[in-house]
Design an enzyme around this catalytic site. Sequence first.
Site, mmCIF file in Angstrom:
data_model
loop_
_atom_site.group_PDB
_atom_site.id
_atom_site.type_symbol
_atom_site.label_atom_id
_atom_site.label_comp_id
_atom_site.label_asym_id
_atom_site.label_seq_id
_atom_site.Cartn_x
_atom_site.Cartn_y
_atom_site.Cartn_z
ATOM 1 N N MET A 195 0.824 -1.176 0.000
ATOM 2 C CA MET A 195 0.000 0.000 0.000
ATOM 3 C C MET A 195 0.880 1.254 0.000
ATOM 4 O O MET A 195 1.924 1.245 0.540
ATOM 5 C CB MET A 195 -0.837 0.032 1.256
ATOM 6 C CG MET A 195 -1.595 -1.237 1.453
ATOM 7 S SD MET A 195 -3.090 -1.230 0.546
ATOM 8 C CE MET A 195 -3.814 0.112 1.343
ATOM 9 N N SER B 256 -6.628 -6.342 -4.456
ATOM 10 C CA SER B 256 -5.253 -6.063 -4.880
ATOM 11 C C SER B 256 -4.692 -4.918 -4.059
ATOM 12 O O SER B 256 -5.442 -4.074 -3.569
ATOM 13 C CB SER B 256 -5.226 -5.653 -6.352
ATOM 14 O OG SER B 256 -5.751 -4.342 -6.507
ATOM 15 N N ASP B 257 -3.371 -4.865 -3.922
ATOM 16 C CA ASP B 257 -2.770 -3.641 -3.410
ATOM 17 C C ASP B 257 -3.033 -2.564 -4.466
ATOM 18 O O ASP B 257 -3.319 -2.865 -5.624
ATOM 19 C CB ASP B 257 -1.273 -3.826 -3.157
ATOM 20 C CG ASP B 257 -0.760 -2.811 -2.138
ATOM 21 O OD1 ASP B 257 -1.395 -1.744 -1.966
ATOM 22 O OD2 ASP B 257 0.271 -3.074 -1.506
ATOM 23 N N CYS B 258 -2.968 -1.302 -4.034
ATOM 24 C CA CYS B 258 -3.509 -0.249 -4.894
ATOM 25 C C CYS B 258 -2.703 -0.064 -6.169
ATOM 26 O O CYS B 258 -1.499 0.189 -6.127
ATOM 27 C CB CYS B 258 -3.670 1.018 -4.086
ATOM 28 S SG CYS B 258 -4.914 0.721 -2.798
#
Length: 804
Positions: free
Chosen positions: A1, A320-322
Amino acid sequence: MDRVLNLILCIGLSVAFVSCANARIVPTNSSPLGHDDATPTGSNFTHVCDPSRFDQLGLDMSIFGYCDSSLPYNVRVKDLVDRMTLAEKVRQLGDLAYGVPRIGLPKYEWWSEALHGVSNVGPGTFFDDLVPGATSFPPVILTAASFNESLWKKIGQAVSTEARAMYNLGRAGLTYWSPNVNVVRDPRWGRTTETPGEDPFVVGKYAANYVRGLQDVEGHENYTDLNSRPLKISSCCKHYAAYDVDNWMGVDRFHFNARAAEQDMVETFLRPFEMCVKEGDVSSVMCSYNRVNGIPTCADARLLNQTVRGEWDLHGYIVSDCDSIEVMVDNHKFLGDTKEDAVARTLKAGLDLDCGVYYTNFTANAVVQGKVRETDIDKSLKNLYVVLMRLGFFDGNPQYKSLGKDDVCTDQNIELATEAAREGIVLLKNDNDTLPLNSANFKTLAVVGPHANATTVMLGNYAGVPCQITSPIDAFSKHGEVNYKMGCGEVACRNESLIFPAMEAAKHSDATIIVAGLDSSVEAEGLDRDNLTLPGYQTQLINQVAKVAKGPVILVIMSAGGVDISFAKSNTNIKAILWAGYPGEEGGRAIADVVYGHHNPGGRLPLTWHEANYVDMLPMTSLRLRPVDELGYPGRTYKFFNGSTVYPFGYGLSYTQFNYKLASSKRSIHVKLNKYHHCRELNYTCGAYRPPCPAIHIEDLECKDHFDVEIEVQNVGKRDGSEVVIIYSKPPEGIAATYIKQVIGFKRVFVAAGTSEKVNFSFNACQSLKVVDYAANSLLPAGGHTIIVGDSGVSFPIQVKFDH
Ligand SMILES: *[C@@H]1O[C@H](CO)[C@@H](O)[C@H](O)[C@H]1NC(C)=O
Ligand SMILES: *[C@@H]1O[C@H](CO)[C@@H](O)[C@H](O)[C@H]1NC(C)=O
Ligand SMILES: *[C@@H]1O[C@H](CO)[C@@H](O)[C@H](O)[C@H]1NC(C)=O
Ligand SMILES: *[C@@H]1O[C@H](CO)[C@@H](O)[C@H](O)[C@H]1NC(C)=O
Ligand SMILES: *[C@@H]1O[C@H](CO)[C@@H](O)[C@H](O)[C@H]1NC(C)=O
Ligand SMILES: *[C@@H]1O[C@H](CO)[C@@H](O)[C@H](O)[C@H]1NC(C)=O
Ligand SMILES: *[C@@H]1O[C@H](CO)[C@@H](O)[C@H](O)[C@H]1NC(C)=O
Ligand SMILES: *[C@@H]1O[C@H](CO)[C@@H](O)[C@H](O)[C@H]1NC(C)=O
Ligand SMILES: *[C@@H]1O[C@H](CO)[C@@H](O)[C@H](O)[C@H]1NC(C)=O
Ligand SMILES: *[C@@H]1O[C@H](CO)[C@@H](O)[C@H](O)[C@H]1NC(C)=O
Ligand SMILES: *[C@@H]1O[C@H](CO)[C@@H](O)[C@H](O)[C@H]1NC(C)=O
């Protein structure tokens, strides 16, 4: 993140970070709806399926099966999803789900954060005049040091109550992408502050407790149908998996390919996630930016669908991570995928929600181009809406309806934040029982060093706005006359110009407290360390102040990762050393409480403090936990590193003394084998005894054998105190390339001076004595295992025998 953090780094430190040049990552605030509109609920509605809300929309709620609370969730979410067109469906797959007004579905922002308190890092949550702040608990690495499972859970409960109150006021979401449960494999990692340390079992226990604290609705912990178990708020274990390089010598997380052996995946990298899902019953898992053995984690069907959803049976959604999908296309350039190829690939792998816009923008085309089925989208949407139903987003949640402003920043929660810091603080040195100080004898105090007036630095990252802050100088001025001198211009301490005034203060004060250490200019998301020493002239500051001080000198280190302070350990002018992590909003008060003995410290280091030269011996990019003799790499973590350290994992002193007495225990385990049991080979070192049947695969065993350990902890000193009892197992001598020892259990217990307490453990033999071999098999080895109780030298053997 995450995107926001990248943006902050880029603005603040753009000169220092090459990676910022290509940070095309979208600032969150540019979301088309802006903060106020993007929040899940406003004052205009409390839950979706409210007939008056439908009336206002000109709709008749009774025709919408998804609002019929007499139906099971799977039927309701199917009705909801089946009502949408393809174009409408794809607009619900990003962290900002746009909703479908036509059918009464409002927008929802999935991204909120609550790593150690409700945070405004995600766009789903914000503070304003109505709710100006929330309790900011210490960053996780310090709370982990308490080794107190009930504290971890209690903090989760306090955070979720504040979150739920803010949700009722339209200031927060219901879905929180916390905690971070990656193991700290390397002492340089910039995100150590967010984690519970280097031991996979301890990290997994932290995860399970914090997640249960955040998610569990009292009275509904043991629901029979886990797919409809009510949730207080939804939590998420991240970043799955083998994510622990941020930016080291130009290798960043957006390009990194973690080459991890299956043995290390099973034994170390996946273990906390498995415990988070199985023991914590978490409702979300986030895949990471990096690749693992060539495949971006968010595109890996084996990691996502097969392992998390299949083997571990996740009840929830995978996010998902960003901008991970964008990273996969633009940075990893995975398989030369187009954007449509990429979204099709991740959907099929089991990624339900995209923190970003790729799913929203490109999935419809991917379907039209024949790359993914519409039913793959439906499956994901159903996973998402079931979670929102369990949260009461559709039907409301009467249990939490009355929570409001007065439930945020309560005295009780602020006290809990202080208690967490007190319980985590680790006493590293205390020559001649210098601590605790008696305030009657020390009227004037020199409080010096770059963190003497620490404020927001104590909050660490992923913090929100705190209720209030008590800095060290604030807290110490309640106990004596404080003479404050910073000694350095900043944490980097670039020159010696301010050292002299700090020396003068020490020379003329009855006692000297030096507060030094690191901050986010040294260790941070997107920034790994390349050395383990204190920055700049901090070492000179400490030594010179200690040399001239009139009274006793106490050194307090604020940091997440370990620092090589061998110089202070051996400096006889420095009488005591405390590690205070980053201690949260009441950090100053917690430190003063420990210094003056209002709290007897009992924290233990959740990771090894290495000597500075450790990091010269191996690159951060090598994932092997075991030593690599050909390359001269030492092992990683206390489980595999046998060299000397500044302070070992689990280290921590007290103002009192404890003795252990082993009260009882079973000393052998006999497993009766039948003709379907096959003995497994194990690799032994040269000359070691090799049992006729070296090991059995634990999947082939019933694993019903337990052994109990009962310890009497005696407080033989003069003060009440808390002791952390850590139990390790050590495999039979001679098994090659296995761990030195591993934590199998721990308990923190309070023992009044002159009394004793019994602490009981019950261990499953398979789980607690297993080894993972080079081929990633989990085996129970035959032979003499050893159970070690703390560092006290108390240990006993336990014999495992296989009889035909
Ligand atoms: C552990 O934490 C709980 C919850 O905050 C607290 O009540 C208890 O006293 C702590 N235990 C010890 C031994 O410090
Ligand atoms: C739920 O089950 C756990 C473990 O079996 C038990 O410790 C706990 O007391 C139960 N909780 C409730 C509310 O029944
Ligand atoms: C996902 O896992 C399930 C069962 O674990 C399996 O039936 C299904 O085929 C898998 N899907 C993909 C795309 O691998
Ligand atoms: C996604 O779509 C929006 C709206 O059409 C557009 O503004 C944005 O630039 C697109 N983003 C990407 C990465 O394609
Ligand atoms: C402790 O105090 C004694 C007597 O004052 C002194 O001789 C000794 O050096 C001290 N030890 C340390 C480690 O400071
Ligand atoms: C301590 O830091 C705070 C916040 O940065 C600042 O307002 C205050 O003036 C500082 N105190 C001293 C004595 O410098
Ligand atoms: C020394 O550091 C201080 C504080 O950062 C700064 O103000 C000063 O300019 C520096 N002096 C020199 C000579 O670089
Ligand atoms: C150690 O790293 C810090 C920050 O990462 C840097 O400022 C410092 O110069 C380094 N020290 C040495 C001795 O290389
Ligand atoms: C530590 O590990 C190294 C490398 O595997 C080995 O050569 C050495 O003998 C070990 N030392 C001890 C004390 O176990
Ligand atoms: C077994 O150990 C020997 C020597 O200790 C080593 O050379 C060999 O590579 C090991 N085999 C495996 C599969 O680990
Ligand atoms: C620990 O076990 C012993 C023996 O089984 C029992 O007497 C004692 O009450 C237990 N203590 C605790 C704290 O559970």
